[in-house]
Scaffold this motif. Structure first.
Motif, short mmCIF file in Angstrom:
data_model
loop_
_atom_site.label_atom_id
_atom_site.label_comp_id
_atom_site.label_asym_id
_atom_site.label_seq_id
_atom_site.Cartn_x
_atom_site.Cartn_y
_atom_site.Cartn_z
N TRP A 183 0.55 -1.41 -0.19
CA TRP A 183 0.07 0.24 -0.09
C TRP A 183 0.64 0.95 -0.10
N ILE A 184 1.79 0.96 -0.38
CA ILE A 184 3.02 2.41 -0.25
C ILE A 184 2.52 2.80 -1.95
N LEU A 185 2.23 4.27 -1.84
CA LEU A 185 2.04 5.21 -3.07
C LEU A 185 3.88 5.48 -3.73
N GLU A 186 3.77 4.54 -4.76
CA GLU A 186 5.29 5.41 -5.39
C GLU A 186 5.46 6.79 -5.82
N GLU A 187 6.51 7.78 -6.49
CA GLU A 187 6.56 8.55 -6.62
C GLU A 187 7.19 8.58 -8.00
N LYS A 188 7.29 9.69 -8.74
CA LYS A 188 7.97 9.43 -9.63
C LYS A 188 9.62 10.11 -9.02
N PRO A 189 10.36 9.26 -10.56
CA PRO A 189 12.36 9.92 -9.71
C PRO A 189 12.20 11.38 -9.87
N CYS A 190 13.20 11.39 -9.11
CA CYS A 190 13.55 12.53 -8.84
C CYS A 190 12.21 13.69 -8.55
N THR A 191 11.74 13.15 -8.46
CA THR A 191 10.43 14.58 -7.58
C THR A 191 10.03 14.15 -6.50
#
Length: 542
Positions: free
Chosen positions: A440-448
């Protein structure tokens, strides 16, 4: 039929003690009858009876119409083809403001030639007892059915007893009841009840329900010639089991114990989820320990219906150990709560609010946020959140009853299903609490963003022998891995399932056509999941 009887007999022998317990009225336990010396019994009994009768007559009129006006009166007229008129009159009296509320209903024939009437009376006598009766016939004297509801104790458990008596009923009603009565043993057997033949009052039935735990109850049904009973019957949802308040301590009106019972049960049925340090309690009351990886938002509670009314996320705060920060998406609002210098800072749609004496009300009053104790409370019933509390260390959320079965996230589905609580976003069950939390971890875009973790399918580092064939195996569920260009600084073991292929197969993790999450699980093994990363050469194009 022989097997049916023998099974019931065996069950009766196993649980013979349950129906032998005696139901004890709570009112009688609080106000027991006082024993008088023998020489005073004869002299006081007649005066006591007469004084009780006179006091009851004075305090409780037999006909409410003597002291109250009708709350409802309905006249139904009928004109037949022969020009004769007829009809019914219904009158309702109520005294609900009294400490002993009472309702009376009278139905009578409008024609002078008929004396047929129906009389119903229901009242609460004290904090633990309510009674009702139904009479009908000539001047309400021909037939009668009465019922009594009493709270008390049964085998040391909080219980309620419902007694039904039918001293006089029409023969047609008795015939129909006798026909249905033949099916009672078979229906009870199918529901899991045990049976014991016994001789009880011929025109009386009793049902006793004792709450042995918030999720189980004992049931005893006493019929004229048998007893049906079942122990530890499962309840679909938990019911409140708390300390009993003596009637002497109840504030007027003393019958609040009956009036407030439905709201107390409904309040208990509402789901609650909490996070305190690393301990999580789901909506279905399943508890587990889980340490959140640094800097990554987890989906705690979400409306997973098509409406998507709200989303609550949590991550570790930068402020200090065991501190958390939450983000709430509620309709068109985005709300952030995070600890700063021992207080909880609030931002609503990017606008910061004062850190003390917070009171925010949105347009239309659909959202209210205010200070409480050391934290903040969010109330948004229109969105399905009855109450959300957060103080940096502790998080609690209570959702509305109509959100049952619509929830998802780490807090669970709120569906009373405890055996399948570790349900991941892909619909599959996680092997353990750690894998469940990671999913249930929400991924984020690389470097952002600050979260440098992503969900990836992994290859088992070793080859295995499967059915005599040397095989390479790939996980059937994602495992946390650092983003490309980052290296793991902290890991934790997780158990995952693997799908295996011959070692000489050309399939690899980069093969987009192979969907490992849809493959069969051939084996399980433990691998290391990344939970902290160092990113000196992060690939922003990944």
């Amino acid at each position: 039929m022989g097997n049916f009887v023998s099974k019931l007999t065996d069950a009766a022998n196993d649980d013979h003690e349950i129906y032998q317990y005696r139901f004890r009225s709570a009112h009688r336990q609080e106000f027991p009858k006082r024993k008088l010396p023998a020489d005073q019994l004869s002299s006081t009994s007649s005066s006591t009876r007469s004084s009780r009768a006179s006091s009851r007559a004075a305090s409780r009129p037999k006909f409410l119409g003597d002291v109250k006006t009708p709350v409802l009166a309905v006249f139904l007229h009928r004109i037949r083809n022969d020009k004769k008129t007829g009809g019914l009159q219904l009158v309702v009296y109520a005294d609900i403001d009294s400490i002993r509320p009472r309702v009376q209903v009278f139905v009578s024939n409008l024609t002078d030639s008929s004396k047929w009437k129906l009389c119903a009376d229901a009242s609460v006598l004290n904090a633990h007892k309510a009674v009702a009766y139904l009479k009908w016939g000539r001047n309400c004297q021909d037939y009668k059915i009465s019922t009594e509801l009493v709270t008390g104790r049964f085998a040391a458990h909080p219980a309620v007893q419902v007694k039904l008596e039918w001293p006089k009923v029409p023969s047609s009603v008795r015939s129909i009841a006798d026909w249905f009565y033949k099916f009672v043993p078979g229906a009870a057997f199918m529901l899991g009840f045990s049976e014991k033949m016994d001789k009880n009052p011929s025109r009386q039935a009793r049902v006793i329900v004792a709450l042995t735990s918030p999720r189980t109850c004992d049931v005893v049904v006493k019929l004229p010639d048998m007893i049906l009973y079942e122990k530890a019957m499962r309840l679909p949802l938990p019911l409140p089991v708390g300390p009993r308040i003596p009637a002497s301590e109840l504030q007027p009106p003393i019958w609040n114990v009956f009036a407030e019972a439905p709201s107390a049960v409904l309040e208990n049925l509402k789901a609650r989820c909490s996070v305190s340090h690393n301990k999580i309690t789901t909506f279905n009351d399943v508890q587990f320990n889980y340490t959140m990886p640094a800097n990554c938002y987890h989906i705690l509670a979400q409306d997973c219906s098509s409406d998507l009314k709200f989303l609550v996320m949590m991550r570790n705060a930068e402020e200090g150990l065991n501190l958390k920060a939450i983000n709430i998406k509620l309709g068109s609002h985005e709300i952030d709560m995070h600890p700063v210098n021992g207080q909880v800072k609030l931002l609503v749609d990017g606008v910061e609010s004062p850190t003390t004496n917070v009171s925010y009300i949105s347009a239309g009053a659909s959202l209210w946020i205010h200070s409480e104790k050391q934290g903040l409370v969010l109330v948004a019933p229109a969105y399905g959140i009855d109450k959300l509390y957060f103080d940096g260390y502790t998080f609690r959320i209570q959702v509305a009853l109509w959100m049952a079965g619509k929830m998802c996230g780490i807090c669970g589905k709120y569906d009373a299903e405890c055996e399948e609580e570790y349900r991941m976003p892909n619909g599959y069950l996680a092997k353990d609490a750690v894998s469940f939390g990671h999913s249930w971890i929400l991924e984020e875009k690389p470097c952002t963003g600050a979260c440098k973790l992503r969900h990836s399918f992994v290859k088992l580092e070793k080859t295995v022998q499967l059915a005599g064939v040397e095989s390479k195996c790939y996980s059937t569920e994602p495992v946390l891995r650092c983003m490309k260009g980052c290296s793991a600084t902290k890991t934790t073991p997780v158990t995952v399932g693997f799908h295996c292929l011959p070692a000489d197969s050309a399939t690899s993790l980069t093969d987009k056509q192979t969907k490992f999450d849809q493959k069969s699980e051939d084996m399980q093994d433990t691998v290391e999941a990344h939970i902290a990363c160092s990113c000196e050469n992060e690939d922003c194009s990944a």
